[in-house]
Scaffold this motif. Structure first.
Motif, PDB file in Angstrom:
ATOM      1  N   PHE A  72       0.805  -1.220   0.000  1.00 31.90           N
ATOM      2  CA  PHE A  72       0.000   0.000   0.000  1.00 31.90           C
ATOM      3  C   PHE A  72       0.838   1.270   0.000  1.00 31.90           C
ATOM      4  O   PHE A  72       1.723   1.458   0.835  1.00 31.90           O
ATOM      5  N   PHE A  73       0.536   2.132  -0.941  1.00 35.79           N
ATOM      6  CA  PHE A  73       1.020   3.493  -0.874  1.00 35.79           C
ATOM      7  C   PHE A  73      -0.068   4.387  -1.459  1.00 35.79           C
ATOM      8  O   PHE A  73      -0.484   4.146  -2.592  1.00 35.79           O
ATOM      9  N   PRO A  74      -0.544   5.386  -0.721  1.00 33.79           N
ATOM     10  CA  PRO A  74      -0.176   5.762   0.640  1.00 33.79           C
ATOM     11  C   PRO A  74      -0.357   4.591   1.616  1.00 33.79           C
ATOM     12  O   PRO A  74      -1.175   3.712   1.371  1.00 33.79           O
ATOM     13  N   PRO A  75       0.418   4.600   2.699  1.00 27.53           N
ATOM     14  CA  PRO A  75       0.360   3.485   3.639  1.00 27.53           C
ATOM     15  C   PRO A  75      -1.027   3.319   4.264  1.00 27.53           C
ATOM     16  O   PRO A  75      -1.714   4.299   4.519  1.00 27.53           O
ATOM     17  N   ARG A  76      -1.405   2.077   4.477  1.00 28.96           N
ATOM     18  CA  ARG A  76      -2.659   1.763   5.159  1.00 28.96           C
ATOM     19  C   ARG A  76      -2.328   0.891   6.352  1.00 28.96           C
ATOM     20  O   ARG A  76      -1.394   0.092   6.312  1.00 28.96           O
ATOM     21  N   ALA A  77      -3.127   1.035   7.414  1.00 34.76           N
ATOM     22  CA  ALA A  77      -2.932   0.215   8.610  1.00 34.76           C
ATOM     23  C   ALA A  77      -3.765  -1.055   8.552  1.00 34.76           C
ATOM     24  O   ALA A  77      -3.547  -1.980   9.323  1.00 34.76           O
ATOM     25  N   ASP A  78      -4.744  -1.057   7.632  1.00 35.73           N
ATOM     26  CA  ASP A  78      -5.639  -2.205   7.524  1.00 35.73           C
ATOM     27  C   ASP A  78      -5.693  -2.648   6.066  1.00 35.73           C
ATOM     28  O   ASP A  78      -5.846  -1.829   5.168  1.00 35.73           O
ATOM     29  N   CYS A  79      -5.586  -3.950   5.849  1.00 36.38           N
ATOM     30  CA  CYS A  79      -5.621  -4.487   4.494  1.00 36.38           C
ATOM     31  C   CYS A  79      -7.063  -4.705   4.070  1.00 36.38           C
ATOM     32  O   CYS A  79      -7.808  -5.400   4.747  1.00 36.38           O
ATOM     33  N   TYR A  80      -7.453  -4.104   2.956  1.00 40.52           N
ATOM     34  CA  TYR A  80      -8.837  -4.272   2.508  1.00 40.52           C
ATOM     35  C   TYR A  80      -9.055  -5.606   1.800  1.00 40.52           C
ATOM     36  O   TYR A  80     -10.168  -6.039   1.596  1.00 40.52           O
ATOM     37  N   LYS A  81      -7.933  -6.272   1.448  1.00 40.49           N
ATOM     38  CA  LYS A  81      -8.078  -7.525   0.715  1.00 40.49           C
ATOM     39  C   LYS A  81      -8.360  -8.699   1.659  1.00 40.49           C
ATOM     40  O   LYS A  81      -9.312  -9.427   1.469  1.00 40.49           O
ATOM     41  N   CYS A  82      -7.511  -8.838   2.684  1.00 38.75           N
ATOM     42  CA  CYS A  82      -7.692  -9.986   3.584  1.00 38.75           C
ATOM     43  C   CYS A  82      -8.162  -9.555   4.975  1.00 38.75           C
ATOM     44  O   CYS A  82      -8.328 -10.397   5.857  1.00 38.75           O
ATOM     45  N   LEU A  83      -8.374  -8.236   5.175  1.00 43.47           N
ATOM     46  CA  LEU A  83      -8.904  -7.658   6.417  1.00 43.47           C
ATOM     47  C   LEU A  83      -7.958  -7.791   7.610  1.00 43.47           C
ATOM     48  O   LEU A  83      -8.360  -7.589   8.753  1.00 43.47           O
ATOM     49  N   SER A  84      -6.694  -8.106   7.345  1.00 43.66           N
ATOM     50  CA  SER A  84      -5.711  -8.158   8.419  1.00 43.66           C
ATOM     51  C   SER A  84      -5.283  -6.741   8.784  1.00 43.66           C
ATOM     52  O   SER A  84      -5.315  -5.832   7.962  1.00 43.66           O
ATOM     53  N   SER A  85      -4.911  -6.536  10.048  1.00 42.18           N
ATOM     54  CA  SER A  85      -4.335  -5.244  10.446  1.00 42.18           C
ATOM     55  C   SER A  85      -2.870  -5.421  10.811  1.00 42.18           C
ATOM     56  O   SER A  85      -2.280  -4.602  11.508  1.00 42.18           O
ATOM     57  N   ASP A  86      -2.312  -6.523  10.338  1.00 37.10           N
ATOM     58  CA  ASP A  86      -0.905  -6.813  10.589  1.00 37.10           C
ATOM     59  C   ASP A  86      -0.109  -6.362   9.358  1.00 37.10           C
ATOM     60  O   ASP A  86       0.048  -7.106   8.407  1.00 37.10           O
ATOM     61  N   VAL A  87       0.330  -5.111   9.397  1.00 33.35           N
ATOM     62  CA  VAL A  87       1.086  -4.577   8.262  1.00 33.35           C
ATOM     63  C   VAL A  87       2.479  -4.163   8.722  1.00 33.35           C
ATOM     64  O   VAL A  87       2.691  -3.839   9.884  1.00 33.35           O
ATOM     65  N   GLU A  88       3.434  -4.231   7.800  1.00 29.84           N
ATOM     66  CA  GLU A  88       4.790  -3.802   8.137  1.00 29.84           C
ATOM     67  C   GLU A  88       5.200  -2.683   7.180  1.00 29.84           C
ATOM     68  O   GLU A  88       4.733  -2.608   6.050  1.00 29.84           O
ATOM     69  N   TRP A  89       6.081  -1.824   7.679  1.00 22.39           N
ATOM     70  CA  TRP A  89       6.559  -0.699   6.873  1.00 22.39           C
ATOM     71  C   TRP A  89       7.663  -1.152   5.930  1.00 22.39           C
ATOM     72  O   TRP A  89       8.469  -2.016   6.275  1.00 22.39           O
ATOM     73  N   PHE A  90       7.706  -0.562   4.759  1.00 19.63           N
ATOM     74  CA  PHE A  90       8.849  -0.782   3.855  1.00 19.63           C
ATOM     75  C   PHE A  90       9.173   0.548   3.190  1.00 19.63           C
ATOM     76  O   PHE A  90       8.315   1.429   3.069  1.00 19.63           O
ATOM     77  N   GLU A  91      10.415   0.708   2.788  1.00 22.23           N
ATOM     78  CA  GLU A  91      10.843   1.974   2.206  1.00 22.23           C
ATOM     79  C   GLU A  91      10.643   1.966   0.694  1.00 22.23           C
ATOM     80  O   GLU A  91      10.926   0.970   0.022  1.00 22.23           O
TER      81      GLU A  91
END
Ligand SMILES: [Zn+2]
Length: 144
Positions: free
Chosen positions: A49-68
């Protein structure tokens, strides 16, 4: 001693005019301050995701990690603005653009120091953190 809970308004520092101060991805601002433009990747399904999202709309997980956002992407479209929203008048003229990184696209602004005649569709561009007057932050595209 009790510590007063403070509202996390880091996003107030984003852009020439910030339209939102509280988000679930306020760390984005800290990374920008460190010179890094970051997106998020879902640990569940790998969506980026960019812009970054805290919640995944595809699998509904809120376990996201940052990447550059690193390396270069390809300029796929841009538009020169002669008129701008309230608050952006002093920035005119400037070019907004979309840079394609393959797994994701970044919408943003082309660095003001790049002359318009140098801008070519398909050119390689980097996304870099940028400091604005008054402590505001954003990111811009520069030549890759
Ligand atoms: Zn997911």
């Amino acid at each position: 001693m009790s510590k007063k809970k403070e509202k996390d308004e880091r996003f107030k520092r984003f852009g020439t005019v910030s339209f939102t101060s509280v988000t679930k991805v306020n760390d984005f601002i800290d990374y920008l301050d460190q010179g890094k433009v970051m997106g998020t990747r879902c640990s569940g399904c790998g969506m980026v995701f960019f812009p970054p999202r805290a919640d995944c709309y595809k699998c509904l997980s809120s376990d996201v990690e940052w990447f550059e956002i690193e390396g270069t992407g390809k300029l796929i479209t841009y538009s020169k603005l002669e008129y701008a929203p309230v608050g952006f008048e002093d920035d005119l003229p400037y070019c907004i653009a979309v840079v394609d990184y393959g797994d994701y696209k970044v919408f943003g602004r082309i660095a003001g120091e790049i002359p318009e005649e140098d801008i070519q569709l398909g050119m390689a561009m980097k996304t870099v953190a940028n400091k604005l007057p008054g402590g505001q932050l954003n990111y811009v595209f520069t030549k890759g």
